[in-house]
Enzyme design. Sequence first.
Site, mmCIF file in Angstrom:
data_model
loop_
_atom_site.group_PDB
_atom_site.id
_atom_site.type_symbol
_atom_site.label_atom_id
_atom_site.label_comp_id
_atom_site.label_asym_id
_atom_site.label_seq_id
_atom_site.Cartn_x
_atom_site.Cartn_y
_atom_site.Cartn_z
ATOM 1 N N CYS A 194 -31.462 63.033 20.754
ATOM 2 C CA CYS A 194 -30.602 63.516 21.839
ATOM 3 C C CYS A 194 -30.249 64.999 21.692
ATOM 4 C CB CYS A 194 -29.336 62.670 21.941
ATOM 5 S SG CYS A 194 -28.470 62.437 20.390
ATOM 6 N N HIS A 254 -22.839 66.062 24.199
ATOM 7 C CA HIS A 254 -22.972 67.000 23.072
ATOM 8 C C HIS A 254 -22.941 68.438 23.594
ATOM 9 C CE1 HIS A 254 -23.969 63.670 20.650
ATOM 10 N NE2 HIS A 254 -25.261 63.841 20.483
HETATM 11 N N1 LIG Z 1 -26.191 57.030 21.477
HETATM 12 C C1 LIG Z 1 -26.997 58.028 21.782
HETATM 13 O O1 LIG Z 1 -26.597 59.053 22.331
HETATM 14 C C2 LIG Z 1 -28.432 57.954 21.457
HETATM 15 C C3 LIG Z 1 -29.249 58.988 21.898
HETATM 16 C C4 LIG Z 1 -30.614 58.938 21.620
HETATM 17 C C5 LIG Z 1 -31.117 57.881 20.925
HETATM 18 N N2 LIG Z 1 -30.293 56.878 20.504
HETATM 19 C C6 LIG Z 1 -30.896 55.763 19.784
HETATM 20 O O2 LIG Z 1 -30.822 54.596 20.602
HETATM 21 C C7 LIG Z 1 -30.654 53.448 19.782
HETATM 22 C C8 LIG Z 1 -29.409 52.684 20.213
HETATM 23 O O3 LIG Z 1 -28.295 53.522 20.122
HETATM 24 P P1 LIG Z 1 -26.892 53.123 20.751
HETATM 25 O O4 LIG Z 1 -26.083 54.341 20.619
HETATM 26 O O5 LIG Z 1 -27.046 52.484 22.085
HETATM 27 O O6 LIG Z 1 -26.378 52.018 19.684
HETATM 28 P P2 LIG Z 1 -25.313 50.844 19.891
HETATM 29 O O7 LIG Z 1 -24.313 51.177 20.920
HETATM 30 O O8 LIG Z 1 -24.835 50.516 18.515
HETATM 31 O O9 LIG Z 1 -26.185 49.616 20.422
HETATM 32 C C9 LIG Z 1 -27.130 48.960 19.630
HETATM 33 C C10 LIG Z 1 -27.887 47.934 20.444
HETATM 34 O O10 LIG Z 1 -28.875 47.340 19.603
HETATM 35 C C11 LIG Z 1 -28.736 45.926 19.666
HETATM 36 N N3 LIG Z 1 -29.109 45.311 18.397
HETATM 37 C C12 LIG Z 1 -28.576 45.507 17.173
HETATM 38 N N4 LIG Z 1 -29.147 44.690 16.277
HETATM 39 C C13 LIG Z 1 -30.059 43.946 16.951
HETATM 40 C C14 LIG Z 1 -30.962 42.907 16.582
HETATM 41 N N5 LIG Z 1 -31.054 42.455 15.329
HETATM 42 N N6 LIG Z 1 -31.751 42.368 17.556
HETATM 43 C C15 LIG Z 1 -31.662 42.808 18.830
HETATM 44 N N7 LIG Z 1 -30.813 43.779 19.238
HETATM 45 C C16 LIG Z 1 -30.034 44.334 18.308
HETATM 46 C C17 LIG Z 1 -27.271 45.715 19.922
HETATM 47 O O11 LIG Z 1 -27.084 44.398 20.419
HETATM 48 P P3 LIG Z 1 -25.717 43.580 20.142
HETATM 49 O O12 LIG Z 1 -24.704 44.118 21.113
HETATM 50 O O13 LIG Z 1 -26.114 42.177 20.433
HETATM 51 O O14 LIG Z 1 -25.339 43.828 18.710
HETATM 52 C C18 LIG Z 1 -27.014 46.794 20.966
HETATM 53 O O15 LIG Z 1 -27.476 46.375 22.216
HETATM 54 C C19 LIG Z 1 -30.616 53.970 18.336
HETATM 55 O O16 LIG Z 1 -31.905 53.929 17.829
HETATM 56 C C20 LIG Z 1 -30.174 55.398 18.505
HETATM 57 O O17 LIG Z 1 -30.583 56.220 17.445
HETATM 58 C C21 LIG Z 1 -28.969 56.885 20.760
#
Ligand SMILES: NC(=O)c1ccc[n+]([C@@H]2O[C@H](COP(=O)([O-])OP(=O)(O)OC[C@H]3O[C@@H](n4cnc5c(N)ncnc54)[C@H](OP(=O)(O)O)[C@@H]3O)[C@@H](O)[C@H]2O)c1
Length: 346
Positions: free
Chosen positions: A136, A250
């Site tokens: 990001c 950000h």
């Molecule tokens: N946040 C950002 O700005 C951003 C930007 C770019 C990239 N990313 C990337 O995007 C990804 C997600 O980020 P996020 O910020 O959305 O994280 P998050 O809010 O913590 O969400 C994580 C997601 O993954 C699911 N998950 C976790 N463990 C799992 C499993 N064992 N099987 C299936 N689903 C599972 C969770 O489901 P449950 O609700 O069921 O636990 C939830 O839907 C990461 O790789 C992060 O690095 C994030």
Amino acid sequence: MSANRPVPARPVVAIVGATGAVGIDLIQCLEQRRFPLADLRLLASARSAGRTLPFQGRQIPVQELTERSFEGVDIALFSAGSGISKRFAKAAVDSGAVVIDNSSAFRLDAGVPLVVPEINPQAAFEHSGVIANPNCSTIISITPLWPIHRINPIRRLVVATYQAASGAGAAAMEELRESTRAYLEGRAFEPKVLPHPYAFNAFSHNSKVDPETGYNEEEVKIMRETGKIFGDSSIRISATCVRIPVLRAHCVAVNFECEAPISVEQVRELMAGAPGVKLVDDPERNHFPMPNEASGQDDILVGRIRRDVSDPSGRSVALFVAGDQLLKGAALNAVQIAELLVRGNG
Ligand SMILES: NC(=O)c1ccc[n+]([C@@H]2O[C@H](COP(=O)([O-])OP(=O)(O)OC[C@H]3O[C@@H](n4cnc5c(N)ncnc54)[C@H](OP(=O)(O)O)[C@@H]3O)[C@@H](O)[C@H]2O)c1
């Protein structure tokens, strides 16, 4: 992983990590941009199975992610961390889906395009099943720089980020809310998601620091991914990444040095015409990019454009950007890539 069948005009789309911070925004982006999908499948962990999430006026049940989740899926938007991507992307590709991955799992792999549609849209068609969405902070920092780099190559880039809680997921956003409440009420608060007290604080990005170079993993992502996206690995880059107590969007202080002299007016003109970028540069009113104005916006805000007076050659410029990293830094960028695939091999 093998090459896949072409994406149909109305694909079946799956979101892996649909309940997360990025997942929720993916659903909203698909809806708001009227993405032409035939069906939407929402996948998350067993914890979320049975929950429903709204899409186009109906409630879609969340299913537990398994290797069999991808039957009939054409595009799988992965957003559940790199461990899940490494474990399940192959199953999705083997089922015939194109994976657009938000994690860092495959970004630097040869044969995996790393795509920002405003910069290298053609790369999206060179995949073998997986397309990676850049980090990001990388997207927010470099999307405005591309129109400059195209006409006057950037030779050196120094960035310092001011990163929001949402970049660390839904739990970190909740920790910022809770720790702020506790701070204002004079209660003790033990951080659980982030390594330091978040309310009224700023700290070095919560990723591992390389003991040899001193750079943390977030900084290394910006430094490595930029060259791959620009198709120019000769740019010298140094990054400093910091978390600030902002919920969403950000900011980045950017300083770049071009091959030839470049004027502030020229940069302002390029920014005014750059796709995905909005100029917010009003010195008289001291109005420049801010995270609260960037939140919820597709465009990356750019301002504070000024000559870097420390470089008498006239080749260096400083500017400040703010961008909603859940949108352009993640969900929106991924949906834009999916739109490229649907529109076909351009
Ligand atoms: N946040 C950002 O700005 C951003 C930007 C770019 C990239 N990313 C990337 O995007 C990804 C997600 O980020 P996020 O910020 O959305 O994280 P998050 O809010 O913590 O969400 C994580 C997601 O993954 C699911 N998950 C976790 N463990 C799992 C499993 N064992 N099987 C299936 N689903 C599972 C969770 O489901 P449950 O609700 O069921 O636990 C939830 O839907 C990461 O790789 C992060 O690095 C994030």
